[in-house]
Scaffold this motif. Structure first.
Motif, mmCIF file in Angstrom:
data_model
loop_
_atom_site.group_PDB
_atom_site.id
_atom_site.type_symbol
_atom_site.label_atom_id
_atom_site.label_comp_id
_atom_site.label_asym_id
_atom_site.label_seq_id
_atom_site.Cartn_x
_atom_site.Cartn_y
_atom_site.Cartn_z
ATOM 1 N N THR A 53 -15.662 8.938 -1.151
ATOM 2 C CA THR A 53 -14.670 8.235 -1.681
ATOM 3 C C THR A 53 -13.413 9.107 -1.470
ATOM 4 O OG1 THR A 53 -15.259 9.259 -3.916
ATOM 5 C CG2 THR A 53 -15.965 7.123 -3.271
ATOM 6 N N ALA A 54 -13.579 10.588 -1.417
ATOM 7 C CA ALA A 54 -12.338 11.395 -1.166
ATOM 8 C C ALA A 54 -11.637 10.834 0.185
ATOM 9 C CB ALA A 54 -12.654 12.714 -1.312
ATOM 10 N N ASP A 55 -12.691 10.584 1.318
ATOM 11 C CA ASP A 55 -12.016 10.475 2.688
ATOM 12 C C ASP A 55 -11.469 9.101 2.635
ATOM 13 O OD1 ASP A 55 -13.460 12.471 3.820
ATOM 14 O OD2 ASP A 55 -15.454 11.490 3.927
ATOM 15 N N LEU A 56 -11.962 7.883 1.466
ATOM 16 C CA LEU A 56 -11.244 6.855 1.733
ATOM 17 C C LEU A 56 -9.763 7.128 1.096
ATOM 18 C CD1 LEU A 56 -11.241 3.627 1.445
ATOM 19 C CD2 LEU A 56 -12.301 3.808 -0.697
ATOM 20 N N ASP A 57 -9.934 7.611 -0.215
ATOM 21 C CA ASP A 57 -8.498 8.046 -0.737
ATOM 22 C C ASP A 57 -7.441 8.742 0.189
ATOM 23 O OD1 ASP A 57 -9.424 6.932 -3.234
ATOM 24 O OD2 ASP A 57 -9.839 9.117 -3.855
ATOM 25 N N ALA A 58 -8.110 9.413 1.148
ATOM 26 C CA ALA A 58 -7.161 10.137 2.174
ATOM 27 C C ALA A 58 -6.822 8.897 3.138
ATOM 28 C CB ALA A 58 -7.740 11.148 3.024
ATOM 29 N N ALA A 59 -7.457 8.032 3.278
ATOM 30 C CA ALA A 59 -7.327 6.944 4.399
ATOM 31 C C ALA A 59 -6.234 5.930 3.723
ATOM 32 C CB ALA A 59 -8.456 6.085 4.797
ATOM 33 N N VAL A 60 -6.596 5.576 2.483
ATOM 34 C CA VAL A 60 -5.385 4.691 1.941
ATOM 35 C C VAL A 60 -4.330 5.406 1.534
ATOM 36 C CG1 VAL A 60 -5.091 3.313 -0.348
ATOM 37 C CG2 VAL A 60 -7.351 3.441 0.576
ATOM 38 N N ALA A 61 -4.093 6.668 1.358
ATOM 39 C CA ALA A 61 -2.853 7.304 1.171
ATOM 40 C C ALA A 61 -2.335 7.420 2.456
ATOM 41 C CB ALA A 61 -3.232 8.820 0.829
ATOM 42 N N ALA A 62 -3.129 7.692 3.577
ATOM 43 C CA ALA A 62 -2.216 7.629 4.946
ATOM 44 C C ALA A 62 -1.570 6.315 5.213
ATOM 45 C CB ALA A 62 -3.542 7.873 6.223
ATOM 46 N N ALA A 63 -2.211 5.252 5.032
ATOM 47 C CA ALA A 63 -1.957 3.701 5.196
ATOM 48 C C ALA A 63 -0.471 3.548 4.137
ATOM 49 C CB ALA A 63 -2.839 2.792 5.014
ATOM 50 N N ARG A 64 -0.970 4.156 3.026
ATOM 51 C CA ARG A 64 0.623 3.941 2.255
ATOM 52 C C ARG A 64 1.713 4.564 2.485
ATOM 53 N NH1 ARG A 64 2.001 0.208 -0.581
ATOM 54 N NH2 ARG A 64 -0.058 -0.053 -1.395
ATOM 55 N N ARG A 65 1.532 5.696 3.277
ATOM 56 C CA ARG A 65 2.735 6.537 3.599
ATOM 57 C C ARG A 65 3.445 5.800 4.775
ATOM 58 N NH1 ARG A 65 -0.815 10.938 2.941
ATOM 59 N NH2 ARG A 65 -1.271 10.966 5.170
ATOM 60 N N ALA A 66 2.289 5.194 5.615
ATOM 61 C CA ALA A 66 2.900 4.589 6.919
ATOM 62 C C ALA A 66 3.806 3.222 6.598
ATOM 63 C CB ALA A 66 1.724 4.294 8.019
ATOM 64 N N PHE A 67 3.170 2.681 5.502
ATOM 65 C CA PHE A 67 3.982 1.460 5.095
ATOM 66 C C PHE A 67 5.128 1.765 4.448
ATOM 67 C CE2 PHE A 67 4.908 -2.011 2.025
ATOM 68 C CZ PHE A 67 4.635 -3.222 3.177
ATOM 69 N N GLU A 68 5.125 2.439 3.651
ATOM 70 C CA GLU A 68 6.365 2.838 2.644
ATOM 71 C C GLU A 68 7.594 3.369 3.518
ATOM 72 O OE1 GLU A 68 6.909 1.674 -0.173
ATOM 73 O OE2 GLU A 68 4.620 1.159 -0.635
ATOM 74 N N ASP A 69 6.959 4.290 4.717
ATOM 75 C CA ASP A 69 8.388 4.818 5.461
ATOM 76 C C ASP A 69 8.770 3.920 6.396
ATOM 77 O OD1 ASP A 69 6.514 5.429 7.288
ATOM 78 O OD2 ASP A 69 6.363 7.506 7.239
ATOM 79 N N ARG A 70 8.024 3.045 6.524
ATOM 80 C CA ARG A 70 8.493 1.619 7.327
ATOM 81 C C ARG A 70 8.380 2.008 8.906
ATOM 82 N NH1 ARG A 70 10.361 -2.329 5.121
ATOM 83 N NH2 ARG A 70 11.570 -3.157 6.434
ATOM 84 N N ARG A 71 7.681 3.033 9.115
ATOM 85 C CA ARG A 71 7.484 3.601 10.704
ATOM 86 C C ARG A 71 6.953 2.095 11.600
ATOM 87 N NH1 ARG A 71 2.413 7.899 9.624
ATOM 88 N NH2 ARG A 71 3.942 8.399 7.961
ATOM 89 N N TRP A 72 6.152 1.083 10.590
ATOM 90 C CA TRP A 72 5.684 0.032 11.354
ATOM 91 C C TRP A 72 6.380 -1.314 10.947
ATOM 92 C CZ3 TRP A 72 3.531 -1.205 15.714
ATOM 93 C CH2 TRP A 72 2.790 -2.485 16.032
ATOM 94 N N SER A 73 6.336 -1.462 9.666
ATOM 95 C CA SER A 73 7.003 -2.544 9.066
ATOM 96 C C SER A 73 8.441 -2.625 9.407
ATOM 97 C CB SER A 73 6.841 -2.766 7.520
ATOM 98 O OG SER A 73 7.398 -1.826 6.841
#
Length: 500
Positions: A53-73
């Motif tokens: 579950t720590a791996d999952l948390d790291a993956a969700v955190a990476a997705a959140r950073r990528a979304f919030e800094d707008r590197r894709w959106s």
């Protein structure tokens, strides 16, 4: 796609994979490994990490950073579309590798796997255009003092849980559309068919997808899958699987953060055959509809609802078609029906075949374990003397088991077709346009085929009615599914002050 020039062979040793977070392959390290044995050959073919579950948390955190800094959106649709186009080209370039591991882990015939992979590349092509054409609306009819806009914005971080029956196809019916909308994602593939999902993550990174926009965590549904469903920092969950697990997704979303849900669930899909149909074509379609992917298909045509005047003769045509199928080694180019993917599903299918006979249904062909010396194979089964209250007629078997239910009138055919908790797909076979359109309008199903079955392309949406799910995947609707709608009101000129 480059076809293999020599007969395919099994890998000498299983291929070891890591998982994928923030644009990088993460080695298994000290984590336990899940070894996948080919369901057709019973030899080890892949080893996949059991994430924590720590791996999952790291993956969700990476997705959140990528979304919030707008590197894709924050990119324009043209830039997002260009990445998806490059991904399509890379999928085609690596099609043989993808199809090979799809066959090794799933047990489906290599020719079928190749066709699915090429169809997946088409989905990325189509979604690239949708990234550019996605738009909102405007309202210029609110009077001189107000202008209205409706915008579509990406929903945020999407959790995606995919099943073992079409690991790459179902993945690609979702990922390019999710990315076209501007979302980032965390994918949890089935623990028995994870390899091709990990290959797609590599392909997307090579195509230019920014780090963190697609992450893959591997492991069991009961641990990693459940944790993804309940995760408080996931804005939307897309799940494909059984209705029972879909219900747990709904409950978990309510207990956590009320995340948006997209659900493609079970089906007990009718194939409705009228006496005026081209019966040779219909028999071929019915045989294909139940035997394709060894019946392990949510839109499998598992209920044959056939006009009584031709029912017996039509059943014989279907039997003859099924008897000619080439069942066996999925690495053989000529094989049409491969292995049952998991031992548990193999037992479930055989259990339904046995209980159906105990309930009084008559097995007229198939339903046998095919002894090839290795692997799990079941010959397609056809039952008559089936009543609508039998489990065999009501439950999703998820295997090559067809039940025959005769009808006398058009209204009776529609009534039988709708006598289910599901509403995923349906087919009608008739040369009478009035009959075909009436059935199409009145049978409740999200996907409908007239004088064909299991046909389609990236342009048309996928999804079900009733207990077959919520929402739609693929097509323009599949991009819109991963957006939120915002109303914007723009004042024109000086405000009229309140109270003056």
């Amino acid at each position: 796609m480059t076809q293999a020039l020599t007969p395919l062979s099994l890998p000498p040793v299983p291929r070891e994979f890591g998982f994928f977070v923030d644009g990088k392959v993460v080695p298994a390290g000290t984590r336990d490994l899940s070894e996948r044995r080919s369901p057709a050959h019973d030899v080890p073919v892949t080893r996949i990490p059991k994430c924590t579950t720590a791996d999952l948390d790291a993956a969700v955190a990476a997705a959140r950073r990528a979304f919030e800094d707008r590197r894709w959106s924050g990119l324009g649709g043209a830039a997002r579309g260009a990445v998806l186009l490059r991904a399509a080209a890379l999928i085609r370039a690596r099609a043989e590798e993808i199809a090979y591991f799809e066959t090794l882990e799933n047990g489906k015939p290599i020719a079928q796997a190749r066709g699915e992979v090429m169809g997946c590349a088409d989905m990325f092509d189509y979604a690239s255009g949708l990234a550019r054409s996605l738009h909102g609306d405007s309202f210029n009819n609110l009077g001189d003092g107000l202008f209205g806009l409706v915008t579509r914005e990406p929903v945020g971080v999407v959790g995606l849980i995919t099943p073992w029956n079409f690991p790459f196809l179902i993945l690609c019916e979702r990922v390019p559309y999710i990315l076209a909308s501007g979302c980032t994602l965390v994918v949890k593939p089935s623990e028995v068919t994870s390899a091709t999902t990990l290959l797609l993550a590599e392909i997307l990174t090579e195509a230019g997808l920014p780090d963190g926009c697609m992450n893959v965590v591997t492991g069991s549904g009961s641990s990693i899958g459940q944790a993804l469903i309940e995760h408080m920092d996931v804005d939307m969950l897309s799940f494909t699987g059984s209705t029972a697990v879909g219900r747990r997704c709904v409950e978990a979303a309510g207990r956590s953060n009320f995340k948006k849900l997209g659900l493609e669930l079970g089906g007990k899909n009718p194939q409705i055959v009228f006496a005026d149909a081209d019966l040779d074509d219909a028999a071929d379609g019915v045989a294909f509809g139940i035997a394709f992917n060894a019946g392990q298909c949510c839109v499998s045509g598992s209920r044959l609802i056939v006009e009584r005047s031709v029912a017996e003769a039509f059943a014989q045509r279907v039997q003859a078609k099924l008897a000619r199928l080439r069942i066996g080694d999925p690495l053989d180019e000529t094989t049409q029906v491969g292995a049952i993917t998991t031992a548990a599903q193999h037992d479930i299918i055989l259990g339904y075949i046995q209980s159906g006979q105990e309930d009084g249904a008559r097995l007229i062909c198939g339903g046998e374990v095919l002894d090839t010396g290795e692997g799990r194979f079941i010959t397609p089964a056809v039952f008559t003397d089936v009543t609508r209250d039998m489990d065999l007629a009501r439950d999703e078997v998820f295997g090559p088991v067809l039940v025959i239910l005769p009808f006398d009138t058009l209204d009776e055919a529609i009534e039988i077709a709708n006598d289910t908790v599901y509403g995923l797909a349906a087919s009608v076979w008739s040369k009478n346009i009035d009959t075909a359109l009436t059935v199409t309008r009145r049978v409740r199903a999200g996907r409908f085929w007239v004088n064909t079955t299991l046909a389609g392309g990236p342009e048309l949406p996928l999804g079900g009615f009733r207990q077959s799910g919520w929402g739609r995947e693929a097509g323009v609707y599949g991009v819109e599914e991963y957006t939120q709608i915002k109303s914007v009101h723009v004042e024109i000129g000086k405000r009229t002050h309140w109270g003056e």
